[in-house]
Scaffold this motif. Structure first.
Motif, PDB file in Angstrom:
ATOM      1  N   HIS A 264       0.840  -1.198   0.000  1.00 29.36           N
ATOM      2  CA  HIS A 264       0.000   0.000   0.000  1.00 29.36           C
ATOM      3  C   HIS A 264       0.878   1.253   0.000  1.00 29.36           C
ATOM      4  O   HIS A 264       2.046   1.205   0.388  1.00 29.36           O
ATOM      5  CB  HIS A 264      -0.924   0.018   1.220  1.00 29.36           C
ATOM      6  CG  HIS A 264      -1.923  -1.092   1.243  1.00 29.36           C
ATOM      7  ND1 HIS A 264      -1.628  -2.347   1.753  1.00 29.36           N
ATOM      8  CD2 HIS A 264      -3.205  -1.147   0.805  1.00 29.36           C
ATOM      9  CE1 HIS A 264      -2.696  -3.128   1.632  1.00 29.36           C
ATOM     10  NE2 HIS A 264      -3.661  -2.426   1.068  1.00 29.36           N
ATOM     11  N   VAL A 265       0.286   2.358  -0.429  1.00 29.26           N
ATOM     12  CA  VAL A 265       0.970   3.644  -0.367  1.00 29.26           C
ATOM     13  C   VAL A 265       1.417   3.895   1.063  1.00 29.26           C
ATOM     14  O   VAL A 265       0.634   3.698   2.010  1.00 29.26           O
ATOM     15  CB  VAL A 265       0.033   4.776  -0.849  1.00 29.26           C
ATOM     16  CG1 VAL A 265       0.668   6.143  -0.625  1.00 29.26           C
ATOM     17  CG2 VAL A 265      -0.329   4.580  -2.314  1.00 29.26           C
ATOM     18  N   TYR A 266       2.674   4.293   1.233  1.00 31.76           N
ATOM     19  CA  TYR A 266       3.224   4.469   2.571  1.00 31.76           C
ATOM     20  C   TYR A 266       2.395   5.485   3.359  1.00 31.76           C
ATOM     21  O   TYR A 266       2.176   6.622   2.921  1.00 31.76           O
ATOM     22  CB  TYR A 266       4.678   4.941   2.498  1.00 31.76           C
ATOM     23  CG  TYR A 266       5.310   5.122   3.846  1.00 31.76           C
ATOM     24  CD1 TYR A 266       5.620   4.028   4.635  1.00 31.76           C
ATOM     25  CD2 TYR A 266       5.575   6.396   4.343  1.00 31.76           C
ATOM     26  CE1 TYR A 266       6.186   4.182   5.892  1.00 31.76           C
ATOM     27  CE2 TYR A 266       6.143   6.563   5.595  1.00 31.76           C
ATOM     28  CZ  TYR A 266       6.441   5.453   6.362  1.00 31.76           C
ATOM     29  OH  TYR A 266       6.997   5.615   7.605  1.00 31.76           O
ATOM     30  N   GLY A 267       1.892   5.064   4.524  1.00 32.10           N
ATOM     31  CA  GLY A 267       1.095   5.929   5.380  1.00 32.10           C
ATOM     32  C   GLY A 267      -0.350   6.071   4.970  1.00 32.10           C
ATOM     33  O   GLY A 267      -1.109   6.810   5.597  1.00 32.10           O
ATOM     34  N   MET A 268      -0.755   5.332   3.923  1.00 31.58           N
ATOM     35  CA  MET A 268      -2.137   5.435   3.423  1.00 31.58           C
ATOM     36  C   MET A 268      -2.629   4.020   3.098  1.00 31.58           C
ATOM     37  O   MET A 268      -2.680   3.612   1.936  1.00 31.58           O
ATOM     38  CB  MET A 268      -2.205   6.336   2.181  1.00 31.58           C
ATOM     39  CG  MET A 268      -1.686   7.752   2.409  1.00 31.58           C
ATOM     40  SD  MET A 268      -1.805   8.797   0.929  1.00 31.58           S
ATOM     41  CE  MET A 268      -3.575   9.051   0.832  1.00 31.58           C
ATOM     42  N   GLU A 269      -2.981   3.280   4.120  1.00 32.47           N
ATOM     43  CA  GLU A 269      -3.275   1.856   3.981  1.00 32.47           C
ATOM     44  C   GLU A 269      -4.462   1.565   3.056  1.00 32.47           C
ATOM     45  O   GLU A 269      -4.602   0.467   2.542  1.00 32.47           O
ATOM     46  CB  GLU A 269      -3.522   1.234   5.354  1.00 32.47           C
ATOM     47  CG  GLU A 269      -2.286   1.178   6.243  1.00 32.47           C
ATOM     48  CD  GLU A 269      -1.158   0.385   5.603  1.00 32.47           C
ATOM     49  OE1 GLU A 269      -1.419  -0.728   5.094  1.00 32.47           O
ATOM     50  OE2 GLU A 269      -0.017   0.873   5.612  1.00 32.47           O
ATOM     51  N   GLY A 270      -5.342   2.535   2.838  1.00 28.30           N
ATOM     52  CA  GLY A 270      -6.490   2.300   1.975  1.00 28.30           C
ATOM     53  C   GLY A 270      -6.187   2.402   0.494  1.00 28.30           C
ATOM     54  O   GLY A 270      -7.098   2.233  -0.337  1.00 28.30           O
ATOM     55  N   PHE A 271      -4.928   2.639   0.125  1.00 27.14           N
ATOM     56  CA  PHE A 271      -4.568   2.846  -1.275  1.00 27.14           C
ATOM     57  C   PHE A 271      -3.525   1.813  -1.713  1.00 27.14           C
ATOM     58  O   PHE A 271      -2.331   1.979  -1.455  1.00 27.14           O
ATOM     59  CB  PHE A 271      -4.020   4.259  -1.487  1.00 27.14           C
ATOM     60  CG  PHE A 271      -5.039   5.337  -1.278  1.00 27.14           C
ATOM     61  CD1 PHE A 271      -5.784   5.825  -2.338  1.00 27.14           C
ATOM     62  CD2 PHE A 271      -5.265   5.852  -0.003  1.00 27.14           C
ATOM     63  CE1 PHE A 271      -6.735   6.818  -2.145  1.00 27.14           C
ATOM     64  CE2 PHE A 271      -6.214   6.833   0.204  1.00 27.14           C
ATOM     65  CZ  PHE A 271      -6.959   7.325  -0.877  1.00 27.14           C
ATOM     66  N   PRO A 272      -3.960   0.735  -2.366  1.00 27.96           N
ATOM     67  CA  PRO A 272      -3.012  -0.270  -2.863  1.00 27.96           C
ATOM     68  C   PRO A 272      -2.064   0.340  -3.903  1.00 27.96           C
ATOM     69  O   PRO A 272      -2.457   1.216  -4.686  1.00 27.96           O
ATOM     70  CB  PRO A 272      -3.915  -1.337  -3.492  1.00 27.96           C
ATOM     71  CG  PRO A 272      -5.268  -1.099  -2.915  1.00 27.96           C
ATOM     72  CD  PRO A 272      -5.359   0.372  -2.656  1.00 27.96           C
ATOM     73  N   LEU A 273      -0.828  -0.130  -3.908  1.00 29.56           N
ATOM     74  CA  LEU A 273       0.136   0.326  -4.911  1.00 29.56           C
ATOM     75  C   LEU A 273      -0.222  -0.219  -6.292  1.00 29.56           C
ATOM     76  O   LEU A 273      -0.736  -1.329  -6.427  1.00 29.56           O
ATOM     77  CB  LEU A 273       1.540  -0.132  -4.531  1.00 29.56           C
ATOM     78  CG  LEU A 273       2.152   0.537  -3.298  1.00 29.56           C
ATOM     79  CD1 LEU A 273       3.455  -0.150  -2.918  1.00 29.56           C
ATOM     80  CD2 LEU A 273       2.380   2.024  -3.546  1.00 29.56           C
ATOM     81  N   LYS A 274       0.079   0.572  -7.315  1.00 31.34           N
ATOM     82  CA  LYS A 274      -0.133   0.121  -8.685  1.00 31.34           C
ATOM     83  C   LYS A 274       0.957  -0.876  -9.074  1.00 31.34           C
ATOM     84  O   LYS A 274       2.105  -0.776  -8.628  1.00 31.34           O
ATOM     85  CB  LYS A 274      -0.101   1.313  -9.645  1.00 31.34           C
ATOM     86  CG  LYS A 274      -1.131   2.396  -9.338  1.00 31.34           C
ATOM     87  CD  LYS A 274      -2.542   1.870  -9.460  1.00 31.34           C
ATOM     88  CE  LYS A 274      -3.555   2.996  -9.201  1.00 31.34           C
ATOM     89  NZ  LYS A 274      -4.949   2.493  -9.214  1.00 31.34           N
ATOM     90  N   PRO A 275       0.633  -1.849  -9.911  1.00 34.23           N
ATOM     91  CA  PRO A 275       1.638  -2.834 -10.340  1.00 34.23           C
ATOM     92  C   PRO A 275       2.788  -2.180 -11.099  1.00 34.23           C
ATOM     93  O   PRO A 275       2.608  -1.160 -11.778  1.00 34.23           O
ATOM     94  CB  PRO A 275       0.833  -3.768 -11.261  1.00 34.23           C
ATOM     95  CG  PRO A 275      -0.597  -3.535 -10.925  1.00 34.23           C
ATOM     96  CD  PRO A 275      -0.703  -2.112 -10.484  1.00 34.23           C
ATOM     97  N   LEU A 276       3.962  -2.784 -11.006  1.00 31.85           N
ATOM     98  CA  LEU A 276       5.148  -2.233 -11.655  1.00 31.85           C
ATOM     99  C   LEU A 276       4.969  -2.115 -13.166  1.00 31.85           C
ATOM    100  O   LEU A 276       5.383  -1.120 -13.768  1.00 31.85           O
ATOM    101  CB  LEU A 276       6.375  -3.096 -11.349  1.00 31.85           C
ATOM    102  CG  LEU A 276       6.874  -3.100  -9.896  1.00 31.85           C
ATOM    103  CD1 LEU A 276       8.073  -4.029  -9.769  1.00 31.85           C
ATOM    104  CD2 LEU A 276       7.233  -1.690  -9.427  1.00 31.85           C
ATOM    105  N   ASP A 277       4.370  -3.123 -13.797  1.00 33.67           N
ATOM    106  CA  ASP A 277       4.242  -3.067 -15.254  1.00 33.67           C
ATOM    107  C   ASP A 277       3.335  -1.925 -15.689  1.00 33.67           C
ATOM    108  O   ASP A 277       3.588  -1.255 -16.703  1.00 33.67           O
ATOM    109  CB  ASP A 277       3.762  -4.402 -15.816  1.00 33.67           C
ATOM    110  CG  ASP A 277       2.392  -4.821 -15.300  1.00 33.67           C
ATOM    111  OD1 ASP A 277       1.973  -4.341 -14.228  1.00 33.67           O
ATOM    112  OD2 ASP A 277       1.732  -5.647 -15.972  1.00 33.67           O
TER     113      ASP A 277
END
Length: 347
Positions: A264-277
């Protein structure tokens, strides 16, 4: 003001002596250890920088200013979201000023805008140095950019994944190979390490790309520039800075940086990170609006996983993206240097 060569730093990390929030302290300890006398954190007194930050060897963690009497500068060593000075730190900062110490801060809340700090500093004749303070007022023009100076930009899946560290390690490794290289610092920590740069997240939006372009023009006599990235193109808070920097530095090559295991975005647990590709495609699309550019390698931050897990992840990303992948601290930077050196050979 104490000159760089005479600085004897005590770095204030009270309650935050760890590699993410304390990344300013971590990087100054890693790259300028000769200047650092101690870190100040009463909650960790008696330990060493190596124990808590994985760098710094026997540099001690002390509980008070009095425990590091040879220090002549207090540096605020954290980079918290929002950039506020923690309220409990005010008394420590004032105590340092009254001891005749300069104070250096890279936070958004400026020391020199605080009447109490300013009055105390004037009384003692010491300097308050706000690294982020600037008066940039130039727009980007995209004129006189040298194509034979290779511009390599670190971009990220998130903030605080190692973009600055990767840029520094690659620049230092290029210098070791006899190639003229310059690290372009774009954040407070990089500026404190390099001694120059521009804090682009504190530049008025219209002038952000121009401030970056100014640094490119000033240093393009080098063979290669490594431009420190900021934030992420998909970050809910910082994407505007990321894009302005991307279009200001006009990179021909990019290194995609991420931390293994972060979801997840650091410090923002409700926002999953986008895939690298997905991010790779977006970065290339946005960069190519300005100049032909491509991602040429991936820098993994594997500090939280074992060597075995690192190698499995490294091979997975190599297969997925078809690019060189390494952790520049764990593996060294050579795998990322090869495509950069190949591009230099083409110029």
């Amino acid at each position: 003001m104490v000159s760089d060569s005479q600085r004897r730093l005590i770095i204030l990390t009270e309650g935050h002596t760890e590699p993410v929030t304390g990344k300013t302290a971590t990087c100054v300890v890693r790259y300028r250890p000769e200047q650092v006398v101690a870190l100040l954190d009463s909650t960790q007194a008696g330990k060493t920088a190596q124990e808590l930050l994985n760098v710094g060897g026997d540099i001690p963690i002390v509980g008070s200013l009095e425990d590091a009497p040879q220090a002549n500068v207090l540096m605020l060593g954290i980079a918290p979201s929002g950039g506020k000075i923690p309220a409990p730190w005010r008394s420590i900062i004032l105590a340092a000023i009254r001891r005749g110490m300069d104070v250096i801060s890279g936070l958004h809340e400026f020391l020199c805008s605080d009447a109490e700090f300013v009055s105390a500093a004037a009384e003692k004749g010491v300097q308050l140095i706000d690294v982020r303070k600037n008066n940039e007022r130039d727009v980007a023009n995209r004129i006189d950019i040298r194509e034979d100076c290779l511009r390599v930009h670190t971009v990220g899946q998130d903030c605080s994944v190692g973009k600055m560290l990767v840029s520094l390690e690659l620049s230092n490794a290029m210098k070791a190979r006899g190639i003229q290289s310059k690290f372009i610092a774009t954040g407070q920590t990089g500026i404190l390490v390099e001694g120059d740069g521009c804090p682009i997240d504190c530049v008025v939006a219209d002038f952000l790309s121009g401030a970056v372009e100014k640094m490119i023009l000033a240093h393009q006599h080098n063979d290669v520039l490594f431009i420190e990235g900021q934030g992420s193109i998909s970050h809910p808070r910082y994407s505007a800075v990321t894009l302005g920097l991307l279009h200001g530095c006009l990179p021909q090559a990019m290194i995609l940086c991420y931390e293994v295991g972060r979801k997840h975005v650091y410090g923002m647990e409700g926002f999953p990170l986008k895939p690298l590709d997905q991010l790779l495609r977006v970065y290339e699309t946005m960069a190519n609006l300005a100049v032909p550019s491509r991602v040429i390698g991936v820098a993994m931050n594997s500090r939280k996983v074992s060597a075995e897990e690192t190698e499995k992840e490294r091979e997975r990303v190599r297969q997925e993206l078809g690019l060189p992948v390494c952790d520049v601290i764990r593996h060294g930077p050579d795998e990322l240097l090869e495509p950069i050196q190949a591009m230099l050979g083409e110029k």
